[in-house]
Design a protein around this motif. Structure first.
Motif, PDB file in Angstrom:
ATOM      1  N   SER A 103       0.796  -1.236   0.000  1.00  0.00           N
ATOM      2  CA  SER A 103       0.000   0.000   0.000  1.00  0.00           C
ATOM      3  C   SER A 103       0.823   1.278   0.000  1.00  0.00           C
ATOM      4  O   SER A 103       0.269   2.362  -0.066  1.00  0.00           O
ATOM      5  CB  SER A 103      -0.920   0.001   1.222  1.00  0.00           C
ATOM      6  OG  SER A 103      -0.180  -0.280   2.393  1.00  0.00           O
ATOM      7  N   ARG A 104       2.151   1.170   0.090  1.00  0.00           N
ATOM      8  CA  ARG A 104       2.937   2.396   0.293  1.00  0.00           C
ATOM      9  C   ARG A 104       3.913   2.718  -0.836  1.00  0.00           C
ATOM     10  O   ARG A 104       4.931   3.362  -0.601  1.00  0.00           O
ATOM     11  CB  ARG A 104       3.770   2.242   1.566  1.00  0.00           C
ATOM     12  CG  ARG A 104       2.981   2.501   2.802  1.00  0.00           C
ATOM     13  CD  ARG A 104       3.902   2.631   3.989  1.00  0.00           C
ATOM     14  NE  ARG A 104       3.198   2.284   5.188  1.00  0.00           N
ATOM     15  CZ  ARG A 104       3.757   1.747   6.260  1.00  0.00           C
ATOM     16  NH1 ARG A 104       5.048   1.484   6.270  1.00  0.00           N
ATOM     17  NH2 ARG A 104       3.030   1.482   7.316  1.00  0.00           N
TER      18      ARG A 104
ATOM     19  N   ILE B 241       8.242  -1.818  -2.074  1.00  0.00           N
ATOM     20  CA  ILE B 241       8.600  -3.059  -2.775  1.00  0.00           C
ATOM     21  C   ILE B 241       7.345  -3.835  -3.188  1.00  0.00           C
ATOM     22  O   ILE B 241       7.253  -4.342  -4.311  1.00  0.00           O
ATOM     23  CB  ILE B 241       9.520  -3.903  -1.869  1.00  0.00           C
ATOM     24  CG1 ILE B 241      10.886  -3.202  -1.730  1.00  0.00           C
ATOM     25  CG2 ILE B 241       9.676  -5.318  -2.410  1.00  0.00           C
ATOM     26  CD1 ILE B 241      11.795  -3.791  -0.659  1.00  0.00           C
TER      27      ILE B 241
ATOM     28  N   GLU C 255      -3.001   0.794   5.349  1.00  0.00           N
ATOM     29  CA  GLU C 255      -3.572   2.105   5.064  1.00  0.00           C
ATOM     30  C   GLU C 255      -5.024   1.980   4.582  1.00  0.00           C
ATOM     31  O   GLU C 255      -5.437   0.919   4.124  1.00  0.00           O
ATOM     32  CB  GLU C 255      -2.727   2.822   3.985  1.00  0.00           C
ATOM     33  CG  GLU C 255      -1.392   3.350   4.488  1.00  0.00           C
ATOM     34  CD  GLU C 255      -0.371   2.269   4.837  1.00  0.00           C
ATOM     35  OE1 GLU C 255      -0.481   1.152   4.291  1.00  0.00           O
ATOM     36  OE2 GLU C 255       0.514   2.542   5.654  1.00  0.00           O
TER      37      GLU C 255
ATOM     38  N   TYR D 268      13.589  -6.988  14.100  1.00  0.00           N
ATOM     39  CA  TYR D 268      13.501  -7.077  12.623  1.00  0.00           C
ATOM     40  C   TYR D 268      14.438  -8.168  12.108  1.00  0.00           C
ATOM     41  O   TYR D 268      14.027  -9.041  11.338  1.00  0.00           O
ATOM     42  CB  TYR D 268      13.860  -5.721  12.013  1.00  0.00           C
ATOM     43  CG  TYR D 268      13.724  -5.674  10.515  1.00  0.00           C
ATOM     44  CD1 TYR D 268      12.466  -5.592   9.922  1.00  0.00           C
ATOM     45  CD2 TYR D 268      14.844  -5.713   9.688  1.00  0.00           C
ATOM     46  CE1 TYR D 268      12.334  -5.551   8.538  1.00  0.00           C
ATOM     47  CE2 TYR D 268      14.720  -5.670   8.307  1.00  0.00           C
ATOM     48  CZ  TYR D 268      13.460  -5.584   7.735  1.00  0.00           C
ATOM     49  OH  TYR D 268      13.331  -5.546   6.365  1.00  0.00           O
TER      50      TYR D 268
ATOM     51  N   THR E 137      12.685   3.158  -0.015  1.00  0.00           N
ATOM     52  CA  THR E 137      11.232   3.106   0.241  1.00  0.00           C
ATOM     53  C   THR E 137      10.956   3.915   1.504  1.00  0.00           C
ATOM     54  O   THR E 137      11.880   4.394   2.170  1.00  0.00           O
ATOM     55  CB  THR E 137      10.720   1.668   0.493  1.00  0.00           C
ATOM     56  OG1 THR E 137      11.229   1.217   1.762  1.00  0.00           O
ATOM     57  CG2 THR E 137      11.148   0.691  -0.582  1.00  0.00           C
TER      58      THR E 137
HETATM   59  N1  LIG Z   1      13.221  -0.983   2.167  1.00  0.00           N
HETATM   60  C1  LIG Z   1      14.239  -1.763   2.376  1.00  0.00           C
HETATM   61  O1  LIG Z   1      15.415  -1.318   2.366  1.00  0.00           O
HETATM   62  C2  LIG Z   1      14.038  -3.247   2.633  1.00  0.00           C
HETATM   63  C3  LIG Z   1      15.166  -4.057   2.719  1.00  0.00           C
HETATM   64  C4  LIG Z   1      14.998  -5.415   2.954  1.00  0.00           C
HETATM   65  C5  LIG Z   1      13.736  -5.942   3.075  1.00  0.00           C
HETATM   66  N2  LIG Z   1      12.647  -5.140   2.995  1.00  0.00           N
HETATM   67  C6  LIG Z   1      11.347  -5.775   3.145  1.00  0.00           C
HETATM   68  O2  LIG Z   1      10.544  -5.556   1.988  1.00  0.00           O
HETATM   69  C7  LIG Z   1       9.175  -5.552   2.365  1.00  0.00           C
HETATM   70  C8  LIG Z   1       8.524  -4.282   1.869  1.00  0.00           C
HETATM   71  O3  LIG Z   1       9.203  -3.196   2.473  1.00  0.00           O
HETATM   72  P1  LIG Z   1       9.052  -1.687   2.022  1.00  0.00           P
HETATM   73  O4  LIG Z   1      10.360  -1.058   2.240  1.00  0.00           O
HETATM   74  O5  LIG Z   1       8.394  -1.615   0.698  1.00  0.00           O
HETATM   75  O6  LIG Z   1       8.121  -1.204   3.206  1.00  0.00           O
HETATM   76  P2  LIG Z   1       6.878  -0.207   3.318  1.00  0.00           P
HETATM   77  O7  LIG Z   1       6.930   0.337   4.683  1.00  0.00           O
HETATM   78  O8  LIG Z   1       6.878   0.716   2.158  1.00  0.00           O
HETATM   79  O9  LIG Z   1       5.659  -1.206   3.197  1.00  0.00           O
HETATM   80  C9  LIG Z   1       5.309  -2.077   4.227  1.00  0.00           C
HETATM   81  C10 LIG Z   1       3.902  -2.586   3.973  1.00  0.00           C
HETATM   82  O10 LIG Z   1       3.547  -3.417   5.081  1.00  0.00           O
HETATM   83  C11 LIG Z   1       2.237  -3.055   5.472  1.00  0.00           C
HETATM   84  N3  LIG Z   1       2.015  -3.391   6.872  1.00  0.00           N
HETATM   85  C12 LIG Z   1       2.658  -2.913   7.974  1.00  0.00           C
HETATM   86  N4  LIG Z   1       2.118  -3.455   9.088  1.00  0.00           N
HETATM   87  C13 LIG Z   1       1.152  -4.309   8.682  1.00  0.00           C
HETATM   88  C14 LIG Z   1       0.222  -5.151   9.347  1.00  0.00           C
HETATM   89  N5  LIG Z   1       0.164  -5.263  10.691  1.00  0.00           N
HETATM   90  N6  LIG Z   1      -0.638  -5.874   8.594  1.00  0.00           N
HETATM   91  C15 LIG Z   1      -0.623  -5.780   7.254  1.00  0.00           C
HETATM   92  N7  LIG Z   1       0.207  -4.999   6.555  1.00  0.00           N
HETATM   93  C16 LIG Z   1       1.081  -4.272   7.272  1.00  0.00           C
HETATM   94  C17 LIG Z   1       2.116  -1.565   5.197  1.00  0.00           C
HETATM   95  O11 LIG Z   1       0.764  -1.157   5.134  1.00  0.00           O
HETATM   96  C18 LIG Z   1       2.848  -1.478   3.855  1.00  0.00           C
HETATM   97  O12 LIG Z   1       1.962  -1.791   2.817  1.00  0.00           O
HETATM   98  C19 LIG Z   1       9.140  -5.700   3.881  1.00  0.00           C
HETATM   99  O13 LIG Z   1       8.967  -7.051   4.202  1.00  0.00           O
HETATM  100  C20 LIG Z   1      10.528  -5.233   4.285  1.00  0.00           C
HETATM  101  O14 LIG Z   1      10.914  -5.764   5.526  1.00  0.00           O
HETATM  102  C21 LIG Z   1      12.764  -3.797   2.776  1.00  0.00           C
END
Ligand SMILES: NC(=O)c1ccc[n+]([C@@H]2O[C@H](COP(=O)([O-])OP(=O)(O)OC[C@H]3O[C@@H](n4cnc5c(N)ncnc54)[C@H](O)[C@@H]3O)[C@@H](O)[C@H]2O)c1
Length: 238
Positions: free
Chosen positions: A16-17, A20, A41, A143, A178
């Motif tokens: 939703s954001r 990824i 969201e 995490y 992100t």
């Molecule tokens: N951004 C990075 O550098 C990075 C690196 C490694 C892994 N990741 C992983 O990639 C994935 C996506 O990350 P991102 O950076 O796009 O994050 P983001 O914060 O943009 O998105 C996270 C998403 O999780 C949802 N969310 C949070 N709490 C929730 C809940 N209780 N129930 C349902 N949905 C929930 C949010 O609504 C959002 O859609 C995650 O698993 C993150 O751990 C991200």
């Protein structure tokens, strides 16, 4: 073998954001899949509004997860992307438990709820782990622990469900631009240090993760299960 997903349906949890999850959802849609997305969201990011069927869903709410899966007719690809983290806050036991509940238990709840649908379609699960599954993370201990467990859970589910025709794989992204990484990117020294250590010389973009998700869900990966593919520009091997 192709990355053609016409006639297939995919659900990206935590999309939703404009991060990824959203990039993966757009890639599946561009490849012809019918895609639904979820998040915490009220609505998806403005650029994705109207593009996908959107469901507000808290993955820590077991009843809501059950009701959501019961309402989906068919599923070929489940992508578990929902996660939280808060640098410096995760030594607090209640918050530690919350991070593990969303990132690990949430992934398990979603996979379990869609197991019957995935068995019926011979589908696959893609869990988004992290490079921090393998690194110590003093500011983000929950995490790191949750993501190590997601990688491990991926292997266990891969074995448990292989006989059902379901493949279960993971992706371990590196540093990606992100909302989740926004706070850490306010530190110019950190941004520069990541660029310097990463062999490919830059932070990743959400789109950098999408191709690996398509591959893992496709017939090109028909003999791949229980794998966790790093997509980090080489950061973890440098
Ligand atoms: N951004 C990075 O550098 C990075 C690196 C490694 C892994 N990741 C992983 O990639 C994935 C996506 O990350 P991102 O950076 O796009 O994050 P983001 O914060 O943009 O998105 C996270 C998403 O999780 C949802 N969310 C949070 N709490 C929730 C809940 N209780 N129930 C349902 N949905 C929930 C949010 O609504 C959002 O859609 C995650 O698993 C993150 O751990 C991200």
């Amino acid at each position: 073998m192709s990355l053609d997903f016409r006639g297939k349906s995919a659900c990206v949890v935590g999309a939703s954001r404009a991060g990824i999850g959203a990039a993966i959802a757009r890639a599946f849609k561009a490849a012809g899949a019918e895609v639904s997305i979820t998040g915490m969201e009220d609505a998806p990011a403005p650029e994705d509004q109207g593009a996908f069927t959107y469901h507000q869903l808290d993955v820590t709410d077991g009843d809501a997860v059950e009701a959501f899966s019961a309402g989906q007719k068919r599923l070929d690809v489940l992508v578990n992307c929902a996660a939280i983290t808060e640098r410096g806050e995760e030594m607090v036991p209640d918050f530690f438990a919350q991070v593990v509940d969303v990132n690990l238990h949430g992934t398990f709840r979603m996979a379990l709820a869609f197991h019957p649908a995935l068995k019926a379609s011979g589908g696959s699960v893609i869990n988004i782990s992290s490079m921090y599954a393998g690194f110590g993370s003093p500011k983000n201990p929950a995490y790191g622990a949750s993501k190590a467990a997601v990688t491990q859970l991926t292997k266990s589910l891969a074995i448990a469900w292989a006989g059902d025709g379901i493949r279960v794989n993971a992706i371990a992204p590196g540093f990606i631009v992100t909302e989740q990484s926004a706070r850490s990117r306010t530190d110019p020294a950190h941004v520069a240090a990541v660029n310097l250590r990463t062999p490919l010389g830059r932070w990743g973009q959400p789109d950098d993760i999408a191709g690996t998700a398509l591959f893992l869900a496709s017939d090109a990966a028909q003999f791949v299960t229980g794998a966790c593919i790093p997509v980090d520009g080489g950061y973890s091997i440098a």
